[in-house]
Every structure is written in C-alpha cells, then in structure tokens.
Design a protein around this motif. Structure first.
Motif, PDB file in Angstrom:
ATOM      1  N   TRP A 167       0.844  -1.193   0.000  1.00  0.00           N
ATOM      2  CA  TRP A 167       0.000   0.000   0.000  1.00  0.00           C
ATOM      3  C   TRP A 167       0.887   1.253   0.000  1.00  0.00           C
ATOM      4  N   ARG A 168       0.355   2.326  -0.516  1.00  0.00           N
ATOM      5  CA  ARG A 168       1.101   3.581  -0.512  1.00  0.00           C
ATOM      6  C   ARG A 168       0.294   4.687   0.142  1.00  0.00           C
ATOM      7  N   THR A 169       1.011   5.608   0.721  1.00  0.00           N
ATOM      8  CA  THR A 169       0.424   6.809   1.315  1.00  0.00           C
ATOM      9  C   THR A 169       0.945   8.018   0.542  1.00  0.00           C
ATOM     10  N   PRO A 170       0.086   8.779  -0.143  1.00  0.00           N
ATOM     11  CA  PRO A 170      -1.355   8.570  -0.290  1.00  0.00           C
ATOM     12  C   PRO A 170      -1.666   7.419  -1.241  1.00  0.00           C
ATOM     13  N   THR A 171      -2.873   6.871  -1.124  1.00  0.00           N
ATOM     14  CA  THR A 171      -3.296   5.747  -1.953  1.00  0.00           C
ATOM     15  C   THR A 171      -3.137   6.072  -3.443  1.00  0.00           C
ATOM     16  N   GLY A 172      -2.545   5.139  -4.157  1.00  0.00           N
ATOM     17  CA  GLY A 172      -2.430   5.270  -5.603  1.00  0.00           C
ATOM     18  C   GLY A 172      -1.305   6.147  -6.095  1.00  0.00           C
ATOM     19  N   ALA A 173      -0.516   6.721  -5.168  1.00  0.00           N
ATOM     20  CA  ALA A 173       0.561   7.611  -5.599  1.00  0.00           C
ATOM     21  C   ALA A 173       1.609   6.833  -6.391  1.00  0.00           C
ATOM     22  N   ASN A 174       1.871   7.289  -7.607  1.00  0.00           N
ATOM     23  CA  ASN A 174       2.839   6.620  -8.468  1.00  0.00           C
ATOM     24  C   ASN A 174       3.324   7.638  -9.487  1.00  0.00           C
ATOM     25  N   TRP A 175       4.457   7.362 -10.109  1.00  0.00           N
ATOM     26  CA  TRP A 175       4.917   8.273 -11.138  1.00  0.00           C
ATOM     27  C   TRP A 175       4.118   8.023 -12.424  1.00  0.00           C
ATOM     28  N   PRO A 176       3.637   9.081 -13.090  1.00  0.00           N
ATOM     29  CA  PRO A 176       2.886   8.882 -14.338  1.00  0.00           C
ATOM     30  C   PRO A 176       3.728   8.127 -15.357  1.00  0.00           C
ATOM     31  N   TYR A 177       3.146   7.118 -15.945  1.00  0.00           N
ATOM     32  CA  TYR A 177       3.908   6.256 -16.858  1.00  0.00           C
ATOM     33  C   TYR A 177       4.373   7.046 -18.076  1.00  0.00           C
ATOM     34  N   ASP A 178       5.658   6.887 -18.405  1.00  0.00           N
ATOM     35  CA  ASP A 178       6.293   7.497 -19.570  1.00  0.00           C
ATOM     36  C   ASP A 178       6.411   9.013 -19.452  1.00  0.00           C
ATOM     37  N   ALA A 179       6.455   9.524 -18.220  1.00  0.00           N
ATOM     38  CA  ALA A 179       6.699  10.952 -17.995  1.00  0.00           C
ATOM     39  C   ALA A 179       8.157  11.142 -17.581  1.00  0.00           C
ATOM     40  N   PRO A 180       8.804  12.220 -18.011  1.00  0.00           N
ATOM     41  CA  PRO A 180      10.221  12.418 -17.685  1.00  0.00           C
ATOM     42  C   PRO A 180      10.435  12.708 -16.204  1.00  0.00           C
ATOM     43  N   ILE A 181      11.595  12.300 -15.698  1.00  0.00           N
ATOM     44  CA  ILE A 181      12.014  12.543 -14.320  1.00  0.00           C
ATOM     45  C   ILE A 181      13.387  13.210 -14.352  1.00  0.00           C
ATOM     46  N   SER A 182      13.574  14.216 -13.495  1.00  0.00           N
ATOM     47  CA  SER A 182      14.885  14.850 -13.396  1.00  0.00           C
ATOM     48  C   SER A 182      15.629  14.420 -12.134  1.00  0.00           C
ATOM     49  N   ALA A 300      10.445  11.458  -2.843  1.00  0.00           N
ATOM     50  CA  ALA A 300       9.914  12.612  -3.572  1.00  0.00           C
ATOM     51  C   ALA A 300      10.568  12.612  -4.943  1.00  0.00           C
ATOM     52  N   VAL A 301       9.741  12.653  -5.992  1.00  0.00           N
ATOM     53  CA  VAL A 301      10.217  12.557  -7.374  1.00  0.00           C
ATOM     54  C   VAL A 301       9.739  13.785  -8.145  1.00  0.00           C
ATOM     55  N   ARG A 302      10.656  14.350  -8.963  1.00  0.00           N
ATOM     56  CA  ARG A 302      10.293  15.547  -9.715  1.00  0.00           C
ATOM     57  C   ARG A 302      10.617  15.386 -11.190  1.00  0.00           C
ATOM     58  N   GLY A 303       9.721  15.907 -12.011  1.00  0.00           N
ATOM     59  CA  GLY A 303       9.940  16.033 -13.446  1.00  0.00           C
ATOM     60  C   GLY A 303       9.629  17.448 -13.870  1.00  0.00           C
ATOM     61  N   PRO A 304       9.649  17.733 -15.153  1.00  0.00           N
ATOM     62  CA  PRO A 304       9.374  19.096 -15.623  1.00  0.00           C
ATOM     63  C   PRO A 304       7.977  19.594 -15.278  1.00  0.00           C
ATOM     64  N   ASP A 305       7.020  18.673 -15.180  1.00  0.00           N
ATOM     65  CA  ASP A 305       5.628  19.096 -15.053  1.00  0.00           C
ATOM     66  C   ASP A 305       4.975  18.774 -13.714  1.00  0.00           C
ATOM     67  N   ASN A 306       5.575  17.923 -12.922  1.00  0.00           N
ATOM     68  CA  ASN A 306       4.903  17.550 -11.676  1.00  0.00           C
ATOM     69  C   ASN A 306       5.886  16.950 -10.677  1.00  0.00           C
ATOM     70  N   THR A 307       5.398  16.800  -9.442  1.00  0.00           N
ATOM     71  CA  THR A 307       6.164  16.185  -8.345  1.00  0.00           C
ATOM     72  C   THR A 307       5.262  15.180  -7.652  1.00  0.00           C
TER      73      THR A 307
END
Length: 390
Positions: A167-182, A300-307
C-alpha cells in the motif's frame, strides 16, 4: 521451498505461512492458489539473528500441515525421488547465521540455492519458475550469472521484496507512466540495534522502492552510471552540499511523519549513510538513511511538469503487505511469466553492492556494468498501490 531459517515473523513465516493457511485479499480470506509441496530448511533450532535469538517454528508448522522436509535442495525438488516433481521453486534466503562480506554484505546462500536448483532441473530434464526473495545475491557477479543462466535455460525468474507492491500513502501515488524525471530523493529510517549492520538490508529496500517509481520514466530504464556513498563524518558536509535547500528532501522527510522545520539539521544529526546515484540518462537519485529505530521510507520525485511524494505503508506486525508479494509468486508459478522484469532486481542488487563498495573505499564508483536496459510494465496486477490500506 528453500529456506535458510523459519522463525516467527521471518520471511519464511510470512510467505510460506500465507501459502499454507491462505491470506486476506480483496476484503476476504482467500486460499492460496499454489500448494507447498516440500521444504528444504537449512538451519534448525535457535539462531542468533542480529543479535536476537530466534527459535525455529518451521519444523512444527510444516509437520502440522503434512509438508515433507528434505535434507538437500535436490531431494526437495524431486520430492525424494527422481526428476523435477514440483512446479516452481521459492528461495527465501533471508535471516540466519551467515557471515559478512568485505563490504558488510550478509552472505546469504541465494546463489548456492539457485545453482543447486538449476542443477536438479538440468539433471531432471525439466525446468520450472524460480522466485528469489529480496536481492538476487550479495554479489552482482553472482546475480548476473543467475539471470544469464535463467535466460539460457528458459527458466522464468522473479526476485525482489514486498515494498514496491505494498500500500502507498497517499493511496495510488505513483509516477505517471512514460513521464520524464529529473531527480528523486529518498528518506529512509533504518532499524538499528547493537550488532546490526543495516546499510545493506535497508539500503536495498530504499533503492528498490525508488526504482519501482523511477523505472516508469520516459525512455524506460537505461541503467546507472556512477554510485557514491558516504558515511560517518563525511555525511554532514555531503548532506549540506547535495540537499541544502532541497524542497524534495523536505517533502520526503515530511512524508515520513517527522515534524521538523529544519530537515537538513535533522539529517545532519542522525543520518547514517548517504547514497548518490547518477543514472545513464542524467536522472539523479539521493538516498538518506537515518539511524533511527523501525523501518520506513518515503520518496519525492520531480519532473518538468509535476512532483510525486509517496511512502510505502507496511502492515506491522501482521505483515499484510507480504500478501501482494505472495500474489506475484503465485502468478509466476501458475503462468510461467514474471509479472515484472527481473532486471529491476538485478539493477538494484548492483546498486547496493556499488554503494557498499563506495562506502568502504571512500570514492565514487563507476558502474558501466549497470548500464541495464528494460521497460517496466505500465501496471502490475494484485498490488496494494491503488488500494486503500486496511
């Protein structure tokens, strides 16, 4: 089933126990979809485990369920006869009285058990899937050999721990598939007791949980270029240099439930190790291992458009998160297909070995051998990622 030890709360107990007695899944009790045919249990009696004495419950438990125990891997796979008379092999080489390697790796016999299993299959003229609990081996060379042998012989191979599936907190939190990460930052709390050496055990968990998100980035996984680890007096200046002013680090610390207005000061006071991972494609990962009791992690993961900020939720003391790992093991045995690439675990096995080498030798470690490519699945069935925790 090939196990090092079997005491209450051990990996053998929380995995095998669910296969014997069923488990709660989907809001109801479910019987296991595969049966335990035989067990090879390497160490019996009491064990001085890091550093608490653990008493064997495996012998009594297996006898009560009518499960035969054998004194060798080959006998367990042949059920005391000839050939291969099981449909899958589970290697649970975790816990027990084993030595320590040069870089403070616990020398669990996962490679030895794997090789004995493969030898029995070759001699018996039949191959079946193999699951290896946690990282493949304490040595990347051994781990790579295991993967190569499995590919050469057509043996479906799966490895890893329960953390990426929990399980994850918050529920369902995941990196969007095929989105860039910096960049990404992990804050991990390591369980420490006198006589324990937590860097490998909990450091692997931190890296594997991070990899389960980072592998989803655009372009797929291309591997790791360099690994640096620092410890002791070097941690404080490294934290300031790498994380000073980092909002990602503050977010990861906050996700652990640590209430502080000064995450850098907090880290300087109780961080045990710092891993600096540079990926081939330029992605950066920092892992901070805190010297505190219990085990938790957040990323904590960051890309150009979201965290994205998330933490695995572990159901203690019932170990309910292991149910999702059991579901993957069942799927492997039933279908002969690994639910996710074993290359993930091969990569994280190499990352933790490189970090331990760097920690010991006090230098950056180039990792051309970790230029491993794979494409992660967009979704893995039967995990806790999208479920509300109990």
């Amino acid at each position: 089933m090939l196990c090092t030890v079997y005491f209450k709360g051990s990996h053998a107990d929380v995995i095998v126990g669910r296969l014997l007695d069923g488990y709660r899944f989907g809001g109801a009790h479910q019987e296991a979809r595969i049966e335990v045919a035989s067990v090879y249990l390497e160490q019996l009696g009491s064990h001085d485990f890091e550093p608490i004495s653990r008493t064997d419950i495996g012998t009594e438990t297996l006898r009560a369920h009518g499960i035969p125990m054998f004194k060798s891997v080959g006998e367990a796979i042949s059920l005391g006869g000839s050939g291969v008379n099981v449909d899958g092999v589970l290697i649970i080489g975790e816990h027990g009285d084993y030595g320590w390697g040069e870089f403070e790796q616990k020398l669990y016999p996962r490679r030895r058990m794997f090789d004995a299993s493969v030898a029995a299959m070759v001699a018996g003229g039949r191959t079946v899937p193999i699951f290896v609990d946690k990282h493949l081996a304490w040595s990347f060379t051994d781990a790579a050999s295991m993967v190569a042998d499995a590919e050469r012989l057509g043996i479906p191979l799966l490895a890893g721990s329960s953390l990426p599936l929990a399980w994850r907190t918050p529920t369902g939190a995941n990196w969007p598939y095929d989105a860039p990460i910096s960049e990404a930052v992990v804050a991990g709390i390591a369980a420490t007791e006198p006589g324990c050496r937590p860097t490998e055990m909990n450091g692997f968990h931190d890296l594997e949980f991070a990899q389960a998100l980072l592998e989803r980035r655009s372009g797929g996984e291309t591997g790791v270029a360099t690994v640096t680890a620092v410890t002791g007096a070097a941690v404080e200046p490294a934290i300031v240099l790498r994380l000073g002013g980092s909002d990602l680090f503050a977010a990861a610390v906050g996700a652990l439930g640590i209430d502080t207005d000064d995450p850098i000061g907090f880290a300087r006071s109780c961080a045990n190790d710092l891993f600096l991972i540079e990926y081939v494609d330029g992605t950066s990962l920092t892992v901070v291992n805190f010297d505190l009791h219990a085990y938790r992690a957040a990323i904590a993961v960051r890309g150009p458009d979201n965290t994205v900020v998330t933490s695995p939720w572990l159901d203690e003391p019932d170990h309910g998160h292991f149910t999702f790992l059991v579901r993957q093991i069942e799927s492997l045995v039933l279908t002969g297909i690994s639910p996710y690439p074993v290359t993930r675990t091969l990569l994280t096995t190499g990352m933790i070995e490189a970090a331990l080498r760097s920690r010991r030798e006090k230098r950056l470690v180039p990792t051309p051998h970790l230029s491993l490519n794979y494409i992660a699945p967009q979704a893995i069935p039967d995990t806790g990622i999208d479920e509300d925790r109990p």
